[in-house]
Design a protein around this motif. Structure first.
Motif, PDB file in Angstrom:
ATOM      1  N   VAL A   1     -24.589  32.774  16.422  1.00 54.58           N
ATOM      2  CA  VAL A   1     -24.385  31.390  15.624  1.00 54.58           C
ATOM      3  C   VAL A   1     -23.213  31.435  14.295  1.00 54.58           C
ATOM      4  CG1 VAL A   1     -26.091  30.423  17.058  1.00 54.58           C
ATOM      5  CG2 VAL A   1     -26.481  31.769  14.089  1.00 54.58           C
ATOM      6  N   LEU A   2     -23.367  32.781  13.595  1.00 57.50           N
ATOM      7  CA  LEU A   2     -23.182  32.794  12.158  1.00 57.50           C
ATOM      8  C   LEU A   2     -21.246  32.931  12.018  1.00 57.50           C
ATOM      9  CD1 LEU A   2     -25.116  35.835  10.709  1.00 57.50           C
ATOM     10  CD2 LEU A   2     -25.188  33.678  10.504  1.00 57.50           C
ATOM     11  N   GLN A   3     -21.178  32.941  13.458  1.00 57.77           N
ATOM     12  CA  GLN A   3     -19.163  33.174  13.547  1.00 57.77           C
ATOM     13  C   GLN A   3     -18.540  31.753  13.162  1.00 57.77           C
ATOM     14  OE1 GLN A   3     -18.554  36.453  17.316  1.00 57.77           O
ATOM     15  NE2 GLN A   3     -18.669  34.257  17.288  1.00 57.77           N
ATOM     16  N   GLY A   4     -17.492  31.715  12.592  1.00 57.90           N
ATOM     17  CA  GLY A   4     -17.128  30.587  11.792  1.00 57.90           C
ATOM     18  C   GLY A   4     -17.978  30.339  10.275  1.00 57.90           C
ATOM     19  N   LEU A   5     -19.149  31.050   9.946  1.00 56.55           N
ATOM     20  CA  LEU A   5     -19.867  30.449   8.560  1.00 56.55           C
ATOM     21  C   LEU A   5     -18.959  31.259   7.618  1.00 56.55           C
ATOM     22  CD1 LEU A   5     -23.676  29.869   9.441  1.00 56.55           C
ATOM     23  CD2 LEU A   5     -21.846  28.416   9.532  1.00 56.55           C
ATOM     24  N   ASN A   6     -18.778  30.283   6.442  1.00 57.74           N
ATOM     25  CA  ASN A   6     -18.724  31.432   5.444  1.00 57.74           C
ATOM     26  C   ASN A   6     -20.073  32.372   5.169  1.00 57.74           C
ATOM     27  OD1 ASN A   6     -19.000  31.797   2.195  1.00 57.74           O
ATOM     28  ND2 ASN A   6     -16.370  31.240   3.098  1.00 57.74           N
ATOM     29  N   LYS A   7     -19.477  33.769   4.385  1.00 59.17           N
ATOM     30  CA  LYS A   7     -20.689  34.134   4.208  1.00 59.17           C
ATOM     31  C   LYS A   7     -21.361  34.203   2.499  1.00 59.17           C
ATOM     32  CE  LYS A   7     -18.183  37.737   7.418  1.00 59.17           C
ATOM     33  NZ  LYS A   7     -17.087  38.934   7.771  1.00 59.17           N
TER      34      LYS A   7
ATOM     35  N   TRP B   1      -9.567  34.532   8.766  1.00 54.45           N
ATOM     36  CA  TRP B   1     -11.221  34.729   8.573  1.00 54.45           C
ATOM     37  C   TRP B   1     -11.932  35.596   7.178  1.00 54.45           C
ATOM     38  CZ3 TRP B   1     -14.069  32.182  12.907  1.00 54.45           C
ATOM     39  CH2 TRP B   1     -14.271  31.015  13.886  1.00 54.45           C
ATOM     40  N   ASN B   2     -10.845  36.926   7.409  1.00 62.08           N
ATOM     41  CA  ASN B   2     -11.171  37.547   5.857  1.00 62.08           C
ATOM     42  C   ASN B   2     -11.088  36.581   5.025  1.00 62.08           C
ATOM     43  OD1 ASN B   2      -9.711  40.430   8.224  1.00 62.08           O
ATOM     44  ND2 ASN B   2     -11.950  40.068   7.891  1.00 62.08           N
ATOM     45  N   LYS B   3      -9.331  36.243   4.877  1.00 58.58           N
ATOM     46  CA  LYS B   3      -8.878  34.959   3.803  1.00 58.58           C
ATOM     47  C   LYS B   3      -9.455  34.594   3.625  1.00 58.58           C
ATOM     48  CE  LYS B   3      -4.543  33.569   2.185  1.00 58.58           C
ATOM     49  NZ  LYS B   3      -3.865  32.493   2.906  1.00 58.58           N
ATOM     50  N   ASP B   4     -10.568  34.113   4.477  1.00 57.68           N
ATOM     51  CA  ASP B   4     -11.580  32.749   4.400  1.00 57.68           C
ATOM     52  C   ASP B   4     -13.081  33.264   3.940  1.00 57.68           C
ATOM     53  OD1 ASP B   4      -9.296  30.567   4.913  1.00 57.68           O
ATOM     54  OD2 ASP B   4      -9.984  30.189   6.814  1.00 57.68           O
ATOM     55  N   ASN B   5     -13.268  34.118   3.805  1.00 56.56           N
ATOM     56  CA  ASN B   5     -14.609  34.880   4.558  1.00 56.56           C
ATOM     57  C   ASN B   5     -15.367  34.293   5.405  1.00 56.56           C
ATOM     58  OD1 ASN B   5     -16.055  36.995   2.962  1.00 56.56           O
ATOM     59  ND2 ASN B   5     -17.199  35.636   1.747  1.00 56.56           N
ATOM     60  N   ARG B   6     -14.933  33.829   6.189  1.00 54.88           N
ATOM     61  CA  ARG B   6     -16.039  34.216   7.483  1.00 54.88           C
ATOM     62  C   ARG B   6     -16.263  34.774   8.789  1.00 54.88           C
ATOM     63  NH1 ARG B   6     -14.830  28.064   9.175  1.00 54.88           N
ATOM     64  NH2 ARG B   6     -13.063  27.360   7.337  1.00 54.88           N
ATOM     65  N   PHE B   7     -17.905  34.724   9.108  1.00 61.82           N
ATOM     66  CA  PHE B   7     -18.221  35.102   9.990  1.00 61.82           C
ATOM     67  C   PHE B   7     -17.049  35.873  10.953  1.00 61.82           C
ATOM     68  CE2 PHE B   7     -21.391  35.022   7.264  1.00 61.82           C
ATOM     69  CZ  PHE B   7     -22.361  36.280   7.411  1.00 61.82           C
ATOM     70  N   THR B   8     -16.632  36.398  11.475  1.00 57.58           N
ATOM     71  CA  THR B   8     -15.769  36.041  12.794  1.00 57.58           C
ATOM     72  C   THR B   8     -16.041  36.720  14.249  1.00 57.58           C
ATOM     73  OG1 THR B   8     -13.628  37.011  11.102  1.00 57.58           O
ATOM     74  CG2 THR B   8     -12.987  36.516  13.089  1.00 57.58           C
ATOM     75  N   GLY B   9     -16.642  38.078  13.617  1.00 59.33           N
ATOM     76  CA  GLY B   9     -17.850  38.449  15.274  1.00 59.33           C
ATOM     77  C   GLY B   9     -15.871  38.502  16.670  1.00 59.33           C
ATOM     78  N   TRP B  10     -16.269  37.888  17.279  1.00 66.14           N
ATOM     79  CA  TRP B  10     -15.676  37.552  19.136  1.00 66.14           C
ATOM     80  C   TRP B  10     -14.495  37.106  19.161  1.00 66.14           C
ATOM     81  CZ3 TRP B  10     -17.337  39.285  24.188  1.00 66.14           C
ATOM     82  CH2 TRP B  10     -17.255  40.789  24.255  1.00 66.14           C
ATOM     83  N   THR B  11     -14.240  35.810  17.537  1.00 58.90           N
ATOM     84  CA  THR B  11     -14.058  34.088  18.131  1.00 58.90           C
ATOM     85  C   THR B  11     -12.054  35.315  17.495  1.00 58.90           C
ATOM     86  OG1 THR B  11     -15.329  33.551  16.222  1.00 58.90           O
ATOM     87  CG2 THR B  11     -13.050  32.788  16.270  1.00 58.90           C
ATOM     88  N   ASP B  12     -11.565  34.744  17.840  1.00 56.97           N
ATOM     89  CA  ASP B  12     -10.472  35.514  18.301  1.00 56.97           C
ATOM     90  C   ASP B  12      -8.992  35.217  17.086  1.00 56.97           C
ATOM     91  OD1 ASP B  12      -8.063  37.290  19.133  1.00 56.97           O
ATOM     92  OD2 ASP B  12      -7.919  36.148  20.837  1.00 56.97           O
TER      93      ASP B  12
END
Ligand SMILES: O=C(O)[C@H](O)COP(=O)(O)O
Length: 253
Positions: free
Chosen positions: A92-98, A14-25
């Motif tokens: 709720v940002l988790q998963g969204l593209n930054k 998700w760094n690569k996809d530029n997504r908010f990650t937080g507690w997503t594993d």
């Protein structure tokens, strides 16, 4: 002299996809594994011998730690995992593209969500499948302590008991400790260690897999802190992290 090394995990999917990650594993990418191996090789070259290591409950940090210790031939050292070292919960940002979020809400707002001290994104609803209360790995954690979103302030408040009672007291007997965690959980620790004011923490961006060394005297006063690596290269990596919240993160106009 005593030393604690703080290390952000290697590049995640998700760094690569530029997504908010937080507690997503999410897992490490191939590059993330290579970054972690490189950090381990560098720490070995610089002569580090860790007495103990700490990491979060999230696999991108756990796997980075494993790569580092393997490269150092220190796989055998005691390792302790804690949910308290997890990344800031991004709600709720988790998963969204930054970048897409910046296009929708503005770069200023995204900067506030990513880097301000006091502001938390909107919380996950109680019935959201991502609510940590439904995740078995947190079954020992009282529900009141499990976040549905967090500001950096709240992240610091959950990390500090662990830092003050578990990690730091070890320096009384240990000489070198390693903490592998996340961009914002480590920003929280750094803010505390360096007494960085709330309004200045917005400017701190941690690159992935670059060891950050903190040196303490025998009375455990902080004497010196520095990144391992080429300062110019590290500056560029930090700027790239900051730019992830722009509408065009790779610098395209
Ligand atoms: O949770 C995330 O998205 C990353 O670990 C850190 O992201 P940030 O640099 O946007 O805070």
């Amino acid at each position: 002299m005593k030393r604690i090394v703080l290390l952000r995990h290697g590049e995640s999917t998700w760094n690569k996809d530029n997504r908010f990650t937080g507690w997503t594993d999410v897992d490490l990418t191939e590059k993330g594994i290579a970054d972690a191996n490189q950090a381990g090789t560098l720490l070995k070259e610089k002569g580090f011998h860790f007495d103990k290591a700490y990491t979060s409950f999230l696999k991108r940090a756990v796997k980075t730690l494993n790569c580092v210790l393997d490269k150092m031939d220190q796989d055998w050292i005691p390792v302790e995992k804690s949910w308290r070292l997890n990344e800031k919960h991004y709600g709720v940002l988790q998963g969204l593209n930054k970048s897409e979020t910046a296009s929708k809400y503005g770069e200023e707002q995204v900067l506030i969500w990513r880097r301000s001290f006091n502001v938390a994104p909107k919380a996950l609803s109680e019935d959201d499948p991502r609510n940590p209360k439904t995740d078995t790995r947190y079954k020992e954690v009282p529900d009141k302590d499990l976040p549905r979103t967090e500001s950096l302030k709240e992240t610091v408040e959950r990390i500090l008991p662990y830092w003050k009672c578990i990690i730091f007291p070890n320096l009384a007997t240990a000489n070198e400790l390693l903490v592998v965690a996340h961009g914002n959980s480590l920003r929280g620790i750094i803010k505390y260690l360096k007494h960085i004011p709330d309004e200045e923490i917005v400017g701190l961006n941690l690159p992935t897999a670059i060891p950050y060394v903190f040196e303490f005297d025998d009375d455990l006063n902080l004497k010196k802190d520095y990144f391992l690596g080429d300062p110019e290269e590290i500056k560029k990596l930090m700027e790239a992290v900051a730019d992830q919240g722009k509408t065009t993160p790779d610098g395209r106009k």
